[in-house]
Enzyme design. Structure first.
Site, PDB file in Angstrom:
ATOM      1  N   SER A   1      -0.186   5.206  -7.607  1.00 21.38           N
ATOM      2  CA  SER A   1      -0.349   6.125  -6.490  1.00 21.38           C
ATOM      3  C   SER A   1      -1.718   6.815  -6.595  1.00 21.38           C
ATOM      4  O   SER A   1      -2.738   6.140  -6.577  1.00 21.38           O
ATOM      5  CB  SER A   1       0.810   7.122  -6.464  1.00 21.38           C
ATOM      6  OG  SER A   1       0.843   7.819  -5.253  1.00 21.38           O
TER       7      SER A   1
ATOM      8  N   ASP B   1       6.296   1.305   1.867  1.00 23.18           N
ATOM      9  CA  ASP B   1       5.804   2.515   1.207  1.00 23.18           C
ATOM     10  C   ASP B   1       5.414   3.568   2.240  1.00 23.18           C
ATOM     11  O   ASP B   1       4.632   3.301   3.149  1.00 23.18           O
ATOM     12  CB  ASP B   1       4.598   2.160   0.330  1.00 23.18           C
ATOM     13  CG  ASP B   1       4.275   3.238  -0.695  1.00 23.18           C
ATOM     14  OD1 ASP B   1       4.480   4.424  -0.401  1.00 23.18           O
ATOM     15  OD2 ASP B   1       3.817   2.885  -1.790  1.00 23.18           O
TER      16      ASP B   1
ATOM     17  N   HIS C   1       7.606   3.281  -2.010  1.00 17.92           N
ATOM     18  CA  HIS C   1       6.668   3.823  -2.992  1.00 17.92           C
ATOM     19  C   HIS C   1       7.187   3.755  -4.424  1.00 17.92           C
ATOM     20  O   HIS C   1       6.433   3.541  -5.354  1.00 17.92           O
ATOM     21  CB  HIS C   1       6.362   5.278  -2.635  1.00 17.92           C
ATOM     22  CG  HIS C   1       5.155   5.834  -3.322  1.00 17.92           C
ATOM     23  ND1 HIS C   1       3.888   5.337  -3.116  1.00 17.92           N
ATOM     24  CD2 HIS C   1       5.015   6.855  -4.210  1.00 17.92           C
ATOM     25  CE1 HIS C   1       3.022   6.028  -3.842  1.00 17.92           C
ATOM     26  NE2 HIS C   1       3.684   6.954  -4.525  1.00 17.92           N
TER      27      HIS C   1
END
Length: 686
Positions: free
Chosen positions: A538, A623, A658
């Site tokens: 991320s 995501d 995610h």
């Protein structure tokens, strides 16, 4: 004859992007069309290429998966906690991916009531997540949120705990969480903006009414803020929290009067951060008021909550960060951090005692756990370290005795925590700042400069990655790897200033900190550049993208998980989830100063014709935090720019978001995939 798949080359469709008289050409902008068959074909081609190129590691990958799975106690049960007359328990059953939620009335010997079996609920779904379990005050109903896509848009439902019937009303596009008023027929919940997924509206729902009759009680109009709703631990107040990176605002309502209006606790003032906890006739406020960078504790009467009524309880300390509060009827528990280490402070309301729980090393993590009971002398907390499995401990705040309620069982007869050693070391950054690292290895792993080493970091949002125990990580350590958590600026490991010095126009400190730590590890004989590996996900994936552009020669390989790499384009697009709420984190590129600074480091914009290390890049099609097209575009561009023959793989989970796969065993397959990539580069085949 078997067909050999070549590395996919994405077609170029130039897209002109201009702002501040600066023209950028994005050849892969078209990849942001999630439902376009050409996009799906490209992602699948990358997946096929990866599968072909790593076919020789599949046995190793399966071996890793099986050993990771074998270390987990499959028939595991949480430590029960009691709330409002019932004991609540979460358990896992052998061979099953998902948890089972149960409760027992008054006694742990009582009949078991099944709340949810997530294994049944997940059947037929490639992804499943249950969140936000909230029981009505009379214990007869429970609200819950379900996501079967991975985009964090939860369907909110209510179940009768008397008949086990799930009510027909389904409330779409929520955060998944909700809270009950004390009348047992009103819930408050948060809806998201359909496009940006910003949590922005609080609704009131009456049991039995249709969703279309739900009343909006609050709308957050500022696009840089989100909103949520919850109940105070005292159960007296329903609280709406409005939050941005730098500012907070709360609204309160007596939980006995759900049809009245919320009142503002203290209106938002840019830069004023605060959180509130209720006790008796006061609210306790953790705040940065009056330049309290590391926060201080104040209190105010519940009848007079404006700023001018706040009085100091615990003053600001330059070296101590206040992270959280837990309130009990006789005790106040403060979670603090100093010199990077967690501390738990226990203080009696009558001021007759004020002490800290003792901890004795530099690579541990302790956190206050689930403490929903208000009238108790027992504090539940968790403790683990890089070498010690996690424990759940009940501490008697009156007698100072403690009981270990559960210790993580590593299901491996060869595991002995005494075979491992950990330490905290410090590296000098370019500006002279000392950057801490938490290091773990087997005691028989040599420090001769030739050991493989995986260096991990996150470094954004003030999020701290504390040193923690991992059964998964043992698969690397037992094969001779050293593992390092790098506590770069941008997190809050060394207090709030550590965060402030790693964001906005100081964001590059995050990147240079990591690089300087890498150099320190090489210089001091932990590893060398042929055996140094880096990993981040991320915002940590952004960090990975920067280091491979800046110092590719330092690393043999890098794993970038769901990486945030197209920072300029994303931060200019206010239709993308999270963008507007993150201007105070990254900067607003609509302002030229911020645009120029972000563009100077953004990985996608700074890909160049040079050699790159081996790269494994992962993403999820659904995501909601970092859109799949960022890593997809990055890999497509890297393929045409890189001048080496090193590996470059893009792996897209076509069913997840995610957080990757949702089941406890399915997610291990992704870990095994990443570790197999590293071990293969080291020539380790089993």
């Amino acid at each position: 004859m078997k067909t050999t798949i070549k590395a996919p080359i994405a077609r170029k469709i130039p897209k002109e992007l201009e702002i501040h008289n600066d023209l950028r050409i994005d050849n892969y902008f078209w990849l942001n069309q999630r439902d376009d068959q050409n996009v799906l074909d490209y992602l699948n081609a990358e997946n096929d290429f990866y599968q072909q190129e790593t076919a020789h590691t599949k046995d190793l990958e399966d071996q890793l998966f099986q050993e990771m799975k074998a270390r987990i106690k499959e028939d595991d049960t949480s430590v029960p906690y009691k709330y409002n007359g019932y004991w609540y328990i979460v358990r896992y059953e052998k061979g099953k991916d998902y948890p089972v939620y149960i409760r027992k009335k008054e006694s742990l010997e009582a009949h078991e009531e099944l709340l949810f079996d997530c294994n049944d609920m997940a059947d037929g779904h490639g992804y499943f997540r249950l969140v936000g379990l909230s029981v009505s005050p009379d214990n007869t109903m429970i609200s819950f949120g379900v996501d079967t896509v991975g985009r964090r848009q939860y369907k909110l439902q209510i179940k009768s705990l008397i008949t086990n019937e799930v009510f027909s009303d389904v409330i779409e596009n929520t955060t998944g969480s909700s809270t009950w008023a004390n009348d047992n027929c009103t819930i408050f919940y948060t809806k998201k903006d359909e496009q940006t997924l910003r949590a922005n509206q609080i609704y009131k729902h009456k049991i039995g009414d249709s969703e279309k009759d739900d009343v909006i009680v609050f709308t957050e109009d500022d696009e840089t803020f989100g909103a949520t709703v919850y109940k105070s631990k005292s159960r007296k107040y329903i609280i709406i929290a409005c939050y941005s990176t730098l500012t907070n605002e709360y609204h309160i309502l007596n939980a006995n009067e759900p049809d009245k209006e919320f009142k503002v606790f203290q209106r938002r003032i840019r830069g004023l951060e605060y959180s509130i906890s209720h006790f008796e006739d006061h609210f306790y406020v953790v705040t940065n008021k009056d330049d309290a960078t590391n926060f201080k504790l104040m209190k105010t009467p519940e009848s007079a909550t404006k700023l001018n009524h706040w009085t100091e309880v615990i003053s600001h300390r330059k070296e101590v960060l206040i992270e959280d509060l837990n309130i009990f009827s006789d005790y106040l528990v403060i979670s603090e951090r100093s010199n990077g280490l967690n501390h738990i402070r226990i203080k009696r309301w009558d001021n007759t005692e004020d002490y800290y729980l003792p901890f004795d090393n530099e690579t541990y993590t302790c956190n206050v756990g689930t403490n929903v009971d208000f009238d108790t002398e027992i504090l539940r907390y968790s403790y683990n370290s890089l070498t010690n499995p996690a424990s759940v401990i009940d501490f008697n705040m009156k007698t100072k005795s403690k009981q270990v309620m559960k210790e993580q069982e590593v299901q491996d007869p060869n595991f002995d925590k005494n075979n491992y050693t950990s330490e905290r070391i410090w590296a000098a950054a370019q500006d002279g700042t000392k950057i801490p690292m938490s290091v773990v290895r087997r005691k028989d792993t040599k420090l001769d400069g030739n050991s493989p080493l995986l260096q991990y970091a996150y470094g954004s949002y003030g999020s701290t990655v504390d040193p923690y125990f991992s059964t998964i990580r043992l698969s690397l350590l037992d094969r001779g790897f050293i593992y390092v958590i790098t506590h770069v600026r941008g997190g809050e490991y060394l207090g709030r200033i550590w965060y402030e010095n790693g964001k906005l126009l100081k964001k590059k400190n995050t990147f240079t900190d990591f690089i300087d730590c890498s150099k320190h590890l090489i210089t001091n004989g932990y590893t060398n550049s042929s055996h140094l590996y880096a990993m981040g996900g991320s915002a940590g994936g952004l960090l990975m993208g920067v280091i491979v552009n800046e110092v590719p020669e330092l690393y043999n390989a890098v794993i970038a998980a769901v990486p945030f790499v197209d920072v300029v384009t994303t931060m200019l697009d206010d239709t993308i989830p999270l963008t507007t709420g993150e201007y105070d984190e990254w900067g607003n590129p609509n302002k030229k100063e911020h645009y120029d600074y972000i563009k100077s480091y953004a990985p996608y914009d700074n890909v160049k014709k040079q050699n790159y290390p081996n790269l494994l890049v992962t993403t999820g099609l659904h995501d909601s935090q970092v859109q799949y097209w960022e890593p997809a575009k990055w890999v497509a561009k890297l393929r045409t720019y890189k001048q080496d023959t090193n590996k470059l793989y893009l792996v897209t989970n076509m069913e997840a978001g995610h957080g990757g796969a949702s089941g406890r065993f399915e997610s291990l397959k992704e870990d095994a995939q990443e570790y197999a990539f590293l071990l293969d580069l080291e020539g380790i085949t089993s």
